[in-house]
Design a protein around this motif. Structure first.
Motif, PDB file in Angstrom:
ATOM      1  N   SER A 170       0.805  -1.224   0.000  1.00 47.50           N
ATOM      2  CA  SER A 170       0.000   0.000   0.000  1.00 47.50           C
ATOM      3  C   SER A 170       0.840   1.278   0.000  1.00 47.50           C
ATOM      4  CB  SER A 170      -0.944  -0.004   1.206  1.00 47.50           C
ATOM      5  OG  SER A 170      -1.861  -1.079   1.126  1.00 47.50           O
ATOM      6  N   PHE A 171       1.929   1.313   0.753  1.00 46.19           N
ATOM      7  CA  PHE A 171       2.696   2.553   0.834  1.00 46.19           C
ATOM      8  C   PHE A 171       3.415   2.901  -0.472  1.00 46.19           C
ATOM      9  CE2 PHE A 171       1.928   2.844   5.377  1.00 46.19           C
ATOM     10  CZ  PHE A 171       1.950   4.213   5.584  1.00 46.19           C
ATOM     11  N   PRO A 172       4.070   1.958  -1.155  1.00 38.42           N
ATOM     12  CA  PRO A 172       4.647   2.325  -2.456  1.00 38.42           C
ATOM     13  C   PRO A 172       3.587   2.804  -3.448  1.00 38.42           C
ATOM     14  CG  PRO A 172       5.596   0.278  -1.672  1.00 38.42           C
ATOM     15  CD  PRO A 172       4.461   0.597  -0.748  1.00 38.42           C
ATOM     16  N   LEU A 173       2.422   2.161  -3.442  1.00 39.19           N
ATOM     17  CA  LEU A 173       1.342   2.605  -4.322  1.00 39.19           C
ATOM     18  C   LEU A 173       0.887   4.000  -3.928  1.00 39.19           C
ATOM     19  CD1 LEU A 173      -0.841   2.197  -6.482  1.00 39.19           C
ATOM     20  CD2 LEU A 173      -2.254   1.118  -4.709  1.00 39.19           C
ATOM     21  N   PHE A 174       0.741   4.240  -2.632  1.00 39.70           N
ATOM     22  CA  PHE A 174       0.351   5.583  -2.168  1.00 39.70           C
ATOM     23  C   PHE A 174       1.335   6.628  -2.673  1.00 39.70           C
ATOM     24  CE2 PHE A 174       1.329   8.949   0.843  1.00 39.70           C
ATOM     25  CZ  PHE A 174       0.132   9.639   0.848  1.00 39.70           C
ATOM     26  N   ALA A 175       2.627   6.332  -2.591  1.00 39.99           N
ATOM     27  CA  ALA A 175       3.637   7.293  -3.038  1.00 39.99           C
ATOM     28  C   ALA A 175       3.482   7.600  -4.532  1.00 39.99           C
ATOM     29  CB  ALA A 175       5.032   6.759  -2.745  1.00 39.99           C
ATOM     30  N   GLU A 176       3.183   6.585  -5.319  1.00 45.64           N
ATOM     31  CA  GLU A 176       2.959   6.796  -6.753  1.00 45.64           C
ATOM     32  C   GLU A 176       1.759   7.709  -6.988  1.00 45.64           C
ATOM     33  OE1 GLU A 176       2.482   3.113  -8.766  1.00 45.64           O
ATOM     34  OE2 GLU A 176       4.388   2.272  -8.047  1.00 45.64           O
ATOM     35  N   VAL A 232      -1.441   7.660   6.799  1.00 46.78           N
ATOM     36  CA  VAL A 232      -1.214   7.195   8.162  1.00 46.78           C
ATOM     37  C   VAL A 232      -1.155   5.670   8.148  1.00 46.78           C
ATOM     38  CG1 VAL A 232      -2.055   7.223  10.548  1.00 46.78           C
ATOM     39  CG2 VAL A 232      -2.604   9.130   9.003  1.00 46.78           C
ATOM     40  N   ALA A 233      -0.145   5.108   8.801  1.00 46.48           N
ATOM     41  CA  ALA A 233      -0.063   3.654   8.947  1.00 46.48           C
ATOM     42  C   ALA A 233      -1.040   3.209  10.021  1.00 46.48           C
ATOM     43  CB  ALA A 233       1.357   3.232   9.317  1.00 46.48           C
ATOM     44  N   LEU A 234      -2.121   2.554   9.610  1.00 44.84           N
ATOM     45  CA  LEU A 234      -3.127   2.051  10.545  1.00 44.84           C
ATOM     46  C   LEU A 234      -2.684   0.660  10.977  1.00 44.84           C
ATOM     47  CD1 LEU A 234      -5.832   2.307  11.986  1.00 44.84           C
ATOM     48  CD2 LEU A 234      -6.963   1.581   9.881  1.00 44.84           C
ATOM     49  N   LEU A 235      -1.873   0.624  12.032  1.00 46.94           N
ATOM     50  CA  LEU A 235      -1.281  -0.643  12.449  1.00 46.94           C
ATOM     51  C   LEU A 235      -2.028  -1.222  13.640  1.00 46.94           C
ATOM     52  CD1 LEU A 235       0.690  -0.063  15.225  1.00 46.94           C
ATOM     53  CD2 LEU A 235       1.864   1.291  13.496  1.00 46.94           C
ATOM     54  N   PRO A 236      -2.011  -2.542  13.780  1.00 47.81           N
ATOM     55  CA  PRO A 236      -2.605  -3.152  14.979  1.00 47.81           C
ATOM     56  C   PRO A 236      -1.686  -2.908  16.174  1.00 47.81           C
ATOM     57  CG  PRO A 236      -1.594  -4.830  13.591  1.00 47.81           C
ATOM     58  CD  PRO A 236      -1.460  -3.536  12.848  1.00 47.81           C
ATOM     59  N   LEU A 237      -2.185  -2.267  17.216  1.00 45.17           N
ATOM     60  CA  LEU A 237      -1.320  -1.928  18.346  1.00 45.17           C
ATOM     61  C   LEU A 237      -0.791  -3.162  19.060  1.00 45.17           C
ATOM     62  CD1 LEU A 237      -3.018   1.244  19.853  1.00 45.17           C
ATOM     63  CD2 LEU A 237      -1.185   1.063  18.175  1.00 45.17           C
ATOM     64  N   GLU A 238      -1.434  -4.311  18.814  1.00 40.91           N
ATOM     65  CA  GLU A 238      -0.912  -5.552  19.394  1.00 40.91           C
ATOM     66  C   GLU A 238       0.478  -5.883  18.863  1.00 40.91           C
ATOM     67  OE1 GLU A 238      -5.300  -6.545  18.421  1.00 40.91           O
ATOM     68  OE2 GLU A 238      -3.850  -4.951  18.003  1.00 40.91           O
ATOM     69  N   CYS A 239       0.817  -5.325  17.704  1.00 47.11           N
ATOM     70  CA  CYS A 239       2.115  -5.653  17.115  1.00 47.11           C
ATOM     71  C   CYS A 239       3.243  -4.799  17.680  1.00 47.11           C
ATOM     72  CB  CYS A 239       2.065  -5.504  15.597  1.00 47.11           C
ATOM     73  SG  CYS A 239       2.261  -3.799  15.012  1.00 47.11           S
ATOM     74  N   VAL A 240       2.914  -3.758  18.444  1.00 53.47           N
ATOM     75  CA  VAL A 240       3.951  -2.845  18.923  1.00 53.47           C
ATOM     76  C   VAL A 240       5.006  -3.551  19.774  1.00 53.47           C
ATOM     77  CG1 VAL A 240       4.374  -0.808  20.363  1.00 53.47           C
ATOM     78  CG2 VAL A 240       2.493  -0.799  18.709  1.00 53.47           C
ATOM     79  N   PRO A 241       4.634  -4.470  20.673  1.00 54.83           N
ATOM     80  CA  PRO A 241       5.682  -5.161  21.445  1.00 54.83           C
ATOM     81  C   PRO A 241       6.582  -6.064  20.607  1.00 54.83           C
ATOM     82  CG  PRO A 241       3.562  -5.300  22.557  1.00 54.83           C
ATOM     83  CD  PRO A 241       3.289  -4.801  21.178  1.00 54.83           C
ATOM     84  N   ASP A 242       6.168  -6.423  19.403  1.00 52.87           N
ATOM     85  CA  ASP A 242       7.002  -7.252  18.523  1.00 52.87           C
ATOM     86  C   ASP A 242       7.958  -6.322  17.772  1.00 52.87           C
ATOM     87  OD1 ASP A 242       8.054  -8.746  16.370  1.00 52.87           O
ATOM     88  OD2 ASP A 242       6.286 -10.046  16.321  1.00 52.87           O
TER      89      ASP A 242
END
Length: 437
Positions: A152-158, A172-182
């Motif tokens: 998604s981000f490379p496409l967004f940049a294009e 905005v990176a809509l990330l799952p906050l559960e992944c933050v500790p990883d």
């Protein structure tokens, strides 16, 4: 294209005369106002607003377009959208209209279909609609569950580059906050976000070690020079109030970047003392709040065979009164989170006036889809009418608020650099090859 109410001169320098402007959106010019509306003539020269003059004082030798009292607004700002999600309702509907159903159907469709080619077609469909309606600046959240960010981000940049002369784009990176500790996963998302000039985001909910997760998020943003834009408390459950924790985290980490929060629905479920305390912290920390009234009313308090009991929106008036920068935006469009919508800020504004009671008076309400979201997004040059600024305007036949809010303004004219654009909307049939999967 609908019949337009006036014709613009085909000239490098001309005047829009007898225009009605929302005073709150005009810089460097004052006139007597009625319901926050003022009369003026605008001198347009080489694509810019050369002068703002009192009504009926434009030079006699100039070619003129007579607004006959119709409104002129600056172009719009849609500061909270999901362009990667838009327009796949027919492929993956959400039959019960619930939040959990939306999550499930988006997840399944993302896994099955979200290639760069698929997102591009849907993303551009939304951009074409937004441009035709008069939007100049959009912030979109991009689902960032790996491996999606690398698509998604490379496409967004294009697309940001391809559309830069029509619509300015932020992501905005809509990330799952559960992944933050990883660390491996989180650091990868942060690196991708930084590489493409985005912001860090996510949907907050009560998690184990939630304060630690917020601290890690804020430190990562600070270390990488990133701002933050979070989905917050999108629930009717008053036990969920992460907004206060976010304000505390901003203070605790002495975060100097911009923090924006969207939704904040459960704030409206709190008792007065709790709401006052939380709003005070939001104001103290300079956090901005965007309400998504159409999507919030659609999803919140939805239960089978039961009429909803509340509107689902945040404490907009109380936040504004406390000095918090507040705005409204489209949110989702024709996807499992919201089955409708057309990226039209006029629709968003009209519905927000009804849902949030932004009327009586309406003197400053026009700011919520123009100047205030532009300021929040760091582009105070957009969403205002000012001498020396580009003649990027939306012209309406409506002269007064009752006229403006009683019709969808389908006959509007959108001006970019002093010239009317082709306002034909994209045809839904263009999406058929994607939706037949």
């Amino acid at each position: 294209m609908p019949a337009e109410f006036m014709t613009l001169p085909d000239a490098g320098r001309f005047a829009l005369v007898n225009a009605t402007l929302p005073a709150v959106l005009v810089k460097g010019f004052a006139a007597p106002a009625k319901e926050g509306l003022i009369a003026a003539d605008l001198i347009i020269s080489d694509g810019k607003i050369e002068r703002i003059l009192p009504a009926a004082t434009a030079p006699a030798d100039l070619m003129k377009a007579d607004m006959r009292g119709g409104m002129a607004w600056p172009c719009f700002v849609d500061m909270h959208t999901h362009l990667d999600k838009g327009h796949f309702w027919d492929r993956r509907p959400n039959p019960d209209g619930t939040f959990d159903g939306a999550l499930m159907n988006v997840r399944e469709d993302r896994i099955a279909n979200w290639s760069a080619e698929d997102i591009r077609v849907r993303f551009e469909f939304s951009l074409k609609s937004a441009y035709a309606h008069g939007t100049k600046l959009i912030r979109t959240h991009l689902d960032s569950i790996p491996p999606q960010p690398d698509i998604s981000f490379p496409l967004f940049a294009e697309l940001r580059e391809e559309w830069k002369d029509r619509i300015a784009l932020q992501a905005v990176a809509l990330l799952p906050l559960e992944c933050v500790p990883d660390e491996a996963v989180f650091n990868g998302i942060v690196a991708t976000t930084k590489r493409y000039g985005g912001l860090l985001g996510g949907a907050t909910r009560i998690l184990p070690d939630f304060e630690k997760i917020l601290d890690t998020l804020f430190r990562a943003a600070s270390d990488n020079g990133l701002d933050i834009d979070l989905h917050v408390d999108e629930t009717e459950d008053k036990q969920v109030l992460t907004l206060e924790a976010i304000a505390d985290a901003k203070l605790r980490n002495r975060f100097e970047g911009s923090v924006t929060v969207g939704h904040c629905c459960s704030l409206a479920r709190q008792d007065d003392d709790t709401a006052k305390r939380v709003i005070g912290k939001v104001a103290e920390t300079g956090i901005s709040v965007v309400s998504l009234p159409m999507c919030n009313m659609y999803l919140q308090d939805r239960h089978a065979n039961r009429t909803p009991r509340w509107r689902g929106v945040t404490l907009f008036h109380e936040l504004t009164a406390a000095g918090v920068r507040t705005a409204v935006s489209s949110d989702n469009t024709r996807d499992p989170f919201y089955a409708y919508g057309d990226m039209d800020p006029v629709e968003v504004f009209r519905e927000a006036v009804r849902i949030l009671h932004l009327d009586h008076p309406l003197d400053t309400s026009a700011r919520v889809v123009t100047s205030t979201p532009a300021e929040i997004l760091g582009r105070p040059d957009i969403g205002v009418i000012a001498e020396g600024g580009p003649a990027d305007l939306v012209l309406f036949s409506a002269r007064r608020w009752s006229e403006f809010l009683s019709r969808p303004q389908a006959d509007r004219i959108v001006m970019r650099n002093g010239m009317g654009i082709d306002r034909r909307l994209p045809d839904y049939r263009d999406l058929d090859p994607l939706l037949e999967k």
